[in-house]
Enzyme design. Structure first.
Site, mmCIF file in Angstrom:
data_model
loop_
_atom_site.group_PDB
_atom_site.id
_atom_site.type_symbol
_atom_site.label_atom_id
_atom_site.label_comp_id
_atom_site.label_asym_id
_atom_site.label_seq_id
_atom_site.Cartn_x
_atom_site.Cartn_y
_atom_site.Cartn_z
ATOM 1 N N GLY A 134 0.843 -1.191 0.000
ATOM 2 C CA GLY A 134 0.000 0.000 0.000
ATOM 3 C C GLY A 134 0.878 1.239 0.000
ATOM 4 C CB SER A 135 1.941 3.464 -2.020
ATOM 5 O OG SER A 135 0.979 3.310 -3.067
ATOM 6 N N GLY A 136 -0.746 4.712 0.118
ATOM 7 C CA GLY A 136 -1.559 5.919 0.312
ATOM 8 C C GLY A 136 -0.879 6.815 1.329
ATOM 9 C CD1 TRP A 138 -1.615 3.645 8.399
ATOM 10 C CD2 TRP A 138 -0.419 5.422 9.044
ATOM 11 N NE1 TRP A 138 -1.095 3.386 9.649
ATOM 12 C CE2 TRP A 138 -0.358 4.454 10.061
ATOM 13 C CE3 TRP A 138 0.265 6.626 9.218
ATOM 14 C CZ2 TRP A 138 0.360 4.647 11.244
ATOM 15 C CZ3 TRP A 138 0.989 6.823 10.395
ATOM 16 C CH2 TRP A 138 1.017 5.838 11.385
ATOM 17 C CE LYS A 244 -6.016 3.229 13.050
ATOM 18 N NZ LYS A 244 -5.631 4.558 13.473
ATOM 19 C CB ALA A 277 -0.921 9.802 7.681
ATOM 20 C CE LYS A 328 -9.477 5.332 13.921
ATOM 21 N NZ LYS A 328 -8.567 6.306 13.355
ATOM 22 C CG ASN A 394 -13.453 8.616 8.922
ATOM 23 O OD1 ASN A 394 -14.115 8.062 8.056
ATOM 24 N ND2 ASN A 394 -12.223 8.248 9.225
HETATM 25 N N1 LIG Z 1 -4.087 8.202 6.827
HETATM 26 C C1 LIG Z 1 -4.069 8.078 8.131
HETATM 27 O O1 LIG Z 1 -3.929 9.053 8.875
HETATM 28 C C2 LIG Z 1 -4.157 6.705 8.730
HETATM 29 C C3 LIG Z 1 -3.668 6.512 9.992
HETATM 30 C C4 LIG Z 1 -3.761 5.260 10.547
HETATM 31 C C5 LIG Z 1 -4.331 4.223 9.814
HETATM 32 N N2 LIG Z 1 -4.798 4.427 8.576
HETATM 33 C C6 LIG Z 1 -5.400 3.290 7.844
HETATM 34 O O2 LIG Z 1 -4.516 2.873 6.826
HETATM 35 C C7 LIG Z 1 -5.271 2.325 5.735
HETATM 36 C C8 LIG Z 1 -4.753 2.910 4.440
HETATM 37 O O3 LIG Z 1 -4.888 4.295 4.490
HETATM 38 P P1 LIG Z 1 -3.975 5.274 3.632
HETATM 39 O O4 LIG Z 1 -4.111 6.600 4.281
HETATM 40 O O5 LIG Z 1 -2.613 4.741 3.413
HETATM 41 O O6 LIG Z 1 -4.671 5.203 2.189
HETATM 42 P P2 LIG Z 1 -5.549 6.348 1.473
HETATM 43 O O7 LIG Z 1 -6.839 6.537 2.135
HETATM 44 O O8 LIG Z 1 -4.633 7.495 1.249
HETATM 45 O O9 LIG Z 1 -5.971 5.617 0.102
HETATM 46 C C9 LIG Z 1 -5.362 5.756 -1.078
HETATM 47 C C10 LIG Z 1 -4.656 4.476 -1.443
HETATM 48 O O10 LIG Z 1 -5.597 3.499 -1.893
HETATM 49 C C11 LIG Z 1 -5.075 2.913 -3.063
HETATM 50 N N3 LIG Z 1 -6.139 2.344 -3.898
HETATM 51 C C12 LIG Z 1 -7.095 2.995 -4.608
HETATM 52 N N4 LIG Z 1 -7.857 2.100 -5.282
HETATM 53 C C13 LIG Z 1 -7.360 0.871 -4.982
HETATM 54 C C14 LIG Z 1 -7.703 -0.447 -5.364
HETATM 55 N N5 LIG Z 1 -8.700 -0.686 -6.177
HETATM 56 N N6 LIG Z 1 -6.976 -1.459 -4.856
HETATM 57 C C15 LIG Z 1 -5.963 -1.243 -4.005
HETATM 58 N N7 LIG Z 1 -5.580 -0.016 -3.600
HETATM 59 C C16 LIG Z 1 -6.263 1.031 -4.097
HETATM 60 C C17 LIG Z 1 -4.380 4.045 -3.750
HETATM 61 O O11 LIG Z 1 -3.448 3.561 -4.682
HETATM 62 C C18 LIG Z 1 -3.693 4.706 -2.573
HETATM 63 O O12 LIG Z 1 -2.456 4.096 -2.320
HETATM 64 C C19 LIG Z 1 -6.727 2.622 6.026
HETATM 65 O O13 LIG Z 1 -7.363 1.470 6.509
HETATM 66 C C20 LIG Z 1 -6.670 3.647 7.137
HETATM 67 O O14 LIG Z 1 -7.754 3.531 8.007
HETATM 68 C C21 LIG Z 1 -4.713 5.651 8.005
#
Ligand SMILES: NC(=O)c1ccc[n+]([C@@H]2O[C@H](COP(=O)([O-])OP(=O)(O)OC[C@H]3O[C@@H](n4cnc5c(N)ncnc54)[C@H](O)[C@@H]3O)[C@@H](O)[C@H]2O)c1
Length: 473
Positions: A134-136, A138, A244, A277, A328, A394
């Site tokens: 994953g590369s979003g 977080w 999450k 994040a 949460k 959220n």
């Molecule tokens: N961002 C935060 O602050 C944070 C903190 C703690 C936990 N999390 C949890 O981490 C998890 C990931 O969050 P994030 O912030 O890295 O992602 P994000 O919400 O930024 O989502 C974007 C990511 O989803 C990917 N994506 C889009 N369509 C897709 C598909 N069809 N298949 C697979 N991937 C796809 C994108 O390439 C991108 O990498 C979530 O469950 C989130 O609850 C987030």
């Protein structure tokens, strides 16, 4: 004797040709003598001394390594005294100041810090290959942390792969941008990733041979990702879910870690906490919780994830940790509704308290393992709940929903730049589970969030729900 050095956190203990041990800074391949006498300097010097002169290390090849049984060589160096080398006088003085008791032979070996312990871990544990799936937002922050730790700790292989769902950004492939500019310009703009983090668009290539898989995709995609990975991960790999959310299975609740475990057959731990994040990326201090049933693996994961400003606690109640992380987000949607309606901090505190009560109630009803109140006092519990109700995405979208009347989907597109919301889909999944168990009325806050998001109930119903909450009856 070949030169021996020990590198931890940018500092290096070096055994000179004359048999002295000195502490240096190791920057850009250069050694600069260190004039400090910090705990790390002392630990480094004495551990290198221990390795070299107490016969723990073997120098029979160009790469110094631990003696049997950790290495297979037989031509190991004899004990220290045979070399005629001396221990640096400064280091001995410094330990005396610290009041350490002399070890046999008049040499004092102070306790070794965890970073150093892990740098020195035997090869059977060492060189673990890490992949971030994953590369979003977080995912990129986690790659930044894991990449930096993997680069400095010999427990882990230097290169950390990051699976990136390929997309074009400004006419260029995102993976090319990450691998040349070391920045995820779409999901974590403004922060450099360590150069040892390598973006890979092919999921199977990214995960090939990985010993530790950090799953960090939005929860709605994890099933498909695991389906693709099935049969392509090492059997003894350890997974960590940072996702999450929850899912619904034929028997009710399905944790994301359960889905990954069922599909890939590997042991899964979780990491959850008060970790927005962008703040973690800025290296603002925070805590997090790893839920791991195997405490030895928990320590390795802690070494991979912990930094001075990202402190990790490991607990064994992994299911509770995960449930906290999912639920949460529903409470945060309720908090956002109240913000959008113009209510104040007292109201939000009530949402947080009642939300926490529902979280505990739900965990007790649905977790297979033990659920103890102390887990809710960790970062994954109350701390994450507070931060999400004040700062998360959220809350932000829910506030806009109450103010504008636009749909959740529309606001997600408008406000989140491709990031995904977790609160509303988790509320929907939970609602189905509660309905099937005839438990809807026990969770009025979770239910109100679901009905407002998906059944057209007016957003003001959130206040009615608080007024009539069973906690007050
Ligand atoms: N961002 C935060 O602050 C944070 C903190 C703690 C936990 N999390 C949890 O981490 C998890 C990931 O969050 P994030 O912030 O890295 O992602 P994000 O919400 O930024 O989502 C974007 C990511 O989803 C990917 N994506 C889009 N369509 C897709 C598909 N069809 N298949 C697979 N991937 C796809 C994108 O390439 C991108 O990498 C979530 O469950 C989130 O609850 C987030």
């Amino acid at each position: 004797m070949v030169p021996i050095s020990l590198l931890v956190g940018g500092k290096m203990a070096l055994l000179t040709k004359r048999g002295r041990i000195k502490c240096c800074y190791a920057e850009k391949g250069e050694e600069r003598l260190c004039s400090h006498d910090s705990r790390l300097c002392r630990d480094l010097r004495s551990e290198l001394f221990h390795l070299c002169f107490r016969g723990a290390i073997c120098t029979c090849s160009a790469t110094p390594h631990r003696r049997p049984p950790c290495c297979e060589h037989r031509l190991c160096l004899g004990p220290a005294s045979a070399t005629g080398a001396r221990f640096p006088p400064g280091a001995r003085r410094s330990r005396r100041r610290a009041g350490a008791a002399p070890a046999p032979g008049g040499l004092e070996i102070p306790p070794v810090g965890s970073a150093l312990r892990s740098a020195l871990a035997p090869r059977t544990m060492g060189g673990k290959k890490v992949c971030v799936v994953g590369s979003g937002n977080w995912g990129s922050v986690i790659a930044k942390i894991a990449g930096a730790n993997a680069a400095r700790l010999s427990t882990f292989e230097n290169q950390v792969n990051m699976w990136v769902l390929e997309e074009e950004v400004g006419g260029r492939r995102l993976t090319d941008i990450i691998n040349t500019e070391h920045e995820n310009v779409k999901y974590l703009p403004g922060y450099k990733l360590p150069p040892n983090v390598v973006a890979e668009p092919d999921l199977l290539k990214a995960c090939a041979g990985a010993d530790i898989l950090l799953f960090v995709v939005p929860h709605q995609f994890i099933g498909k990702v695991c389906d693709q990975l099935k049969g392509h991960v090492k059997k003894d790999a350890v997974g960590v879910s940072l996702i999450k959310g929850v899912d619904e299975g034929p028997d009710g609740l399905r944790l994301i870690s359960d889905i990954i475990h069922e599909k890939l057959g590997i042991e899964i731990s979780v990491l959850m906490g008060a970790n927005i994040a962008s703040e973690v990326a800025e290296e603002k201090f925070c805590e997090t919780t790893i839920g791991c049933k195997n405490m030895q693996h928990g320590q390795t994961l802690k070494d991979l994830m912990q930094t001075p400003n990202f402190r990790v606690t490991v607990v064994q109640e992994a299911d509770t940790v995960e449930i906290c992380g999912a639920l949460k987000n529903i409470v945060a949607v309720g908090a956002g509704f109240c913000d959008g309606l113009g209510y104040g901090d007292n109201t939000k505190a009530a949402v947080i308290r009642l939300g926490l009560m529902e979280m505990i109630g739900f965990a007790k009803l649905f977790c297979k393992g033990p659920v103890t109140s102390s887990t809710f006092l960790e970062s994954c519990g109350i701390a994450d709940l507070i931060t999400t109700c004040y700062g998360g995405r959220n809350r932000k979208v829910a506030e806009a929903f109450a103010k504008t009347g636009k749909s959740i989907e529309q606001l997600e597109k408008e406000l989140l730049n491709g990031q995904k919301l977790q609160g509303p889909p988790t509320a929907a999944e939970l609602h189905h589970i509660l309905k099937s168990k005839n438990a809807v009325e026990k969770f009025p806050l979770f239910t109100a969030v679901y009905q407002i998001c998906y059944e057209g109930k007016p957003v003001t119903d959130i206040i009615k729900c608080l007024q009539n909450h069973p906690e007050h009856m």
